[in-house]
Design a protein around this motif. Sequence first.
Motif, short mmCIF file in Angstrom:
data_model
loop_
_atom_site.label_atom_id
_atom_site.label_comp_id
_atom_site.label_asym_id
_atom_site.label_seq_id
_atom_site.Cartn_x
_atom_site.Cartn_y
_atom_site.Cartn_z
N LEU B 105 38.86 56.21 140.62
CA LEU B 105 39.59 56.27 139.34
C LEU B 105 39.58 54.91 138.65
O LEU B 105 39.67 54.82 137.43
CB LEU B 105 41.03 56.73 139.57
CG LEU B 105 41.16 58.14 140.17
CD1 LEU B 105 42.62 58.53 140.30
CD2 LEU B 105 40.44 59.15 139.30
N LEU B 108 36.70 54.79 136.35
CA LEU B 108 37.02 55.42 135.06
C LEU B 108 37.81 54.47 134.18
O LEU B 108 37.53 54.30 132.98
CB LEU B 108 37.85 56.70 135.28
CG LEU B 108 37.23 57.81 136.11
CD1 LEU B 108 38.12 59.04 136.09
CD2 LEU B 108 35.85 58.16 135.60
N LEU B 109 38.82 53.84 134.80
CA LEU B 109 39.70 52.94 134.03
C LEU B 109 38.88 51.80 133.43
O LEU B 109 39.01 51.49 132.24
CB LEU B 109 40.79 52.39 134.93
CG LEU B 109 41.90 51.61 134.22
CD1 LEU B 109 42.76 52.55 133.39
CD2 LEU B 109 42.75 50.84 135.20
N GLY B 112 36.63 53.10 130.72
CA GLY B 112 37.43 53.59 129.60
C GLY B 112 37.97 52.46 128.76
O GLY B 112 38.00 52.54 127.53
N LEU B 113 38.38 51.38 129.41
CA LEU B 113 39.03 50.30 128.67
C LEU B 113 38.04 49.24 128.22
O LEU B 113 38.20 48.66 127.16
CB LEU B 113 40.11 49.65 129.54
CG LEU B 113 41.26 50.57 129.94
CD1 LEU B 113 42.30 49.82 130.73
CD2 LEU B 113 41.89 51.21 128.72
N LEU B 199 32.64 59.01 131.27
CA LEU B 199 33.00 57.60 131.41
C LEU B 199 32.03 56.89 132.35
O LEU B 199 32.36 55.88 132.96
CB LEU B 199 34.43 57.49 131.96
CG LEU B 199 35.51 57.97 131.00
CD1 LEU B 199 36.81 58.22 131.73
CD2 LEU B 199 35.72 56.97 129.88
#
Lengths: 549, 253, 250
Positions: B105, B108-109, B112-113, B199
């Motif tokens: 995860l 993804l973070l 994503g950011l 992502l």
Amino acid sequence: MSTPLLEAEALSIHTGRDILLDRLSFAVNPAEVLSITGAAGSGKTLLLRTLAGLPAPGAWIEGEVRAQGRRLLVTQDGALTPHLTLGAQFAELLAHHLGLDERAARQRAVAALEHLHVSAAARRLALYPHELSEPMRWRAVLALALAAEPTVLLADAPAASLDPTLRARLLDELAGWARETGAALVLSGRPEDGVTGPATRALNLDRGRLTESTPPTETAVNGEAPPPGPPILSVRELRVAFPLGRTWRGEDRWLTVVDGLSFGLAEGEILTLLGESGSGKSVLARAVLRLVPPAGGQVAWMARDLATAPPEAMRRARRDLQMLFPDPAAALDPGQTIGAQFDETLEALRPDIPAAGRARVIGDTLREVGLPDSVLTRFPATLAPLEAARAGLARALLPGPRLLVCDEPAATLSGVERETFLTLLLELRRTRRLSLLHATQDADTGLRLGHRALVLLSGRVVEEADCATLAADARHPYSRALIAAAEARRPALHGDPPSALRPPSGCPLRLRCPRARDYCAQAIPPLDEVSPGHRVACHYWDTNGSDAA
Amino acid sequence: MRSPATDTPWHMASRRLTAHRPAVAGLAVLAALALAVPAAPLLGGGVVADALSAGQGSLAFALLAGLIGGGAGVVWGTLAVALGQRAERAMMSLANRLMGLPLVLGVLLASGLAGRGLGLLAGMVALTAAPAVAVLTQGELRSLLRREFLTAAQASGLSGRAILRRHIAPNAALPLAAAAWTALPRALAAESFASLLGLGLPDGVPSWGGQLATAVRLGDPLAVAPPALLLALSLWSLCAIGDGLRAAAGGRP
Amino acid sequence: MLSFTARRFTAAVPALALFALLAAVAAEATGHGWAEALGAMVEALPLTVALTVPALAMGTGIGALLGLSAGLRPRSLAGWAGMLLGGIGPAVPAFLLAAVFAALMTDRSFTLVLAWTALAVAPAAQAARVARQALDGALDGNMIDGGAIFAARGRGLSNKAVLWHHAVPLGLAPVAGGLRSPVITVVAGAVAVEGLFALPGAGRLFLETMRAGDAGTAVAALAGLCGLTVLLNAAGAVLHGWFDPRFRTA
């Protein structure tokens, strides 16, 4: 004559390709103890499984096994089910065999454990198997079997992992139980495991055939007188300790394994270090070679201190000081051929021999230990135990050492092979005029081979004498127990060795000693001279007790 | 009786590897994929050819990130063993804690950011695989260092450096390779997971995860099948080979 | 056992506090109030729990049973199923099944069932594999856990007692001990499932807010998912201790 409880008639087992057991016939009568000895792989486990009615899958059985009453098998490693308390395992077993309810099962469990001298038996029933020490676990396993009142008990290499002192006592108690209750008891094990001691009849299993057991005709004996002379190796106040971390107060805690030990070794002398496992003999052997860092004291080789020797001097000393390891196959790198490792040893320790001359040295050494040249291209995993032992000996001899430190050198060998190897070792010692430092837990081998012996307990010497003197007239109860166990007599020590982390005050043996008195808790006994060359560390060595258990 | 020349530890290890049937099947599948994936453009269009060519992105990325992650894990575990007791305890406890978290995860973070960069993605994916490799590495090295032949080598007068070079390194190679290999399926799964959720790999790079995402968006069961099957096959093969390598390494006495 | 449970869950508290703190700091830093971000997370988390916990429990349970059959009765139908399930395990991660199901799904009446199935297969495969390895040939004297099962047979216990009192718990202990990786797979899989099936859980919150560039809430959602993982791991450790007393003292 009563009818036998267990009878095998022309019992054969084969896999279709190999014959594993060949027409075995024997009978075990009530109250009889039969021992079946054999080397590893001789088919003991298979035979016991078949006698217990639990044959191995894929094996064809011919002939007949007749048994009366309840048959129980105690398996080789004495396993207990890890997730059940001892009490639960007794309850389940006794409910199944005897239909006892929980209370009655508990009483019987306590009685069985007490029969095998387990202290505080009732409290131990609440413990899980992993909370028991190794000797205690074996007592529990055997008590479990006794409590179920079998008429035939088959024990496969019982307590083989325990020290001889503990094992001999346990086997004796087991045999006593069989004689009392009239059960038939079958003990199997290697010839060194002491199963013949309490047996009324001994059979030997060799390559699938049974013979009446006879002790090996040729045993290695050192008949020479000890050579006089000044010590070439002298050890002074040697201490080895391992850090255990810190206490909550921030003090370092140490586990002392060798505690201020001193001895000397003359040229050509064989010095035996005798002791149970955990007595520090193996660590001492390694500390002499600086394979374990000493925490204090001095090891002097030819009057030169090794503890402070710089790398180059240490390498020169290693040429003189070589070691035989307890598992010779594991002491060889599995990724290299024997030849490559021999070459490496010579290259490191004998830079004076040119590369072209190494092959000749290696060839000569191989002939001395009785190995063919073809072994050089082989890898350690392909060697049989005796070959591996010979290879280990050859490697140690390559640099031309003057002292061999042997740590249980024949531990992986059994029966005839064992004697063959020890005879070879003695022979080479004589022709090469080597000194030997021989650490072993087997008093029989140790005293047969050695000139002089140190008996070690908790990292200290408790008795020191000529081997002949010690064999005939050991004064320390611990030495006497070691000797008794090696002769398959019942040793007089009771209980289990205390944990090395929490040694008792005063004499380290006092909790197990038949002679112990109050004073033993107060002072560590010093080494007193009994007669010239014979010293004992016991407050009551002159108490001529019978050492009865 | 076999001749001694075929009894070398490497021969025995490869015999153990080939005795592990799933590993052999996995090797065959991977070999087929390695041939088919570069040849995919020659097949013309169609869903199967598309899925095969998307494998280029997925497999190449998994190889890259897996190598980084596996290498980092091996270095991590080795340093822990080399730096002394206190450092070892701290480094391995960190690795153990990280292993208990859904690190994927974090991938993804990060994308994503911070945007979907290839380098960042590779780094993050490698990080998801490294702690497990570190734990395996440390365990293998600890058990190797306890073995008696190292003491025997010391008694044979070898210096610490010679023991490291001639005895420790050769015997550690196969177990550590088996440990590092586990990073490959992890990396492939992490990238596919991230790409499926939009992502992962940048838009220009085709990947199985991206194709799955498109097929799901369109609700097209036929378009889902080829990338899903290829991804499943690749993951299974990589894991099977990993098991085989472990069997091959673990068979040493 | 009770104190072991308490210890295991207390050990998770620092990690949980750390996650909460990180989430609050991230929310404050991005201009949200921390209460708002954590509130959104707390609102979304129950659905994720409802997805993960049953899937994990059912998957592990069924997988373990099939794996035990494969270890003890390799020739039975359940034995074959267990071997197959354990063998294909790595090929079917939760996110892959979720994608396949999402593409196949025509109406939304079976959403929850499909979501659970997608999440349960990976833990089932893992459990089947571990349970089978733990008991392979144990009844015939293979040295599983020091030969404890064969030793129990040697003591003359009935086959049924050996099977249920000795073999089955011995096979289940490593399954419980190896729950850490299925927990992670299921939690990460739940993010994919929620994203693809449009289920309003913490995973979807995480994806949506991140796509919208709302880092504060995204970190809060991630913290919630990590917290859930830590708690599930603690529960797995307790289960392990229940099956294996050796683990309780560790």
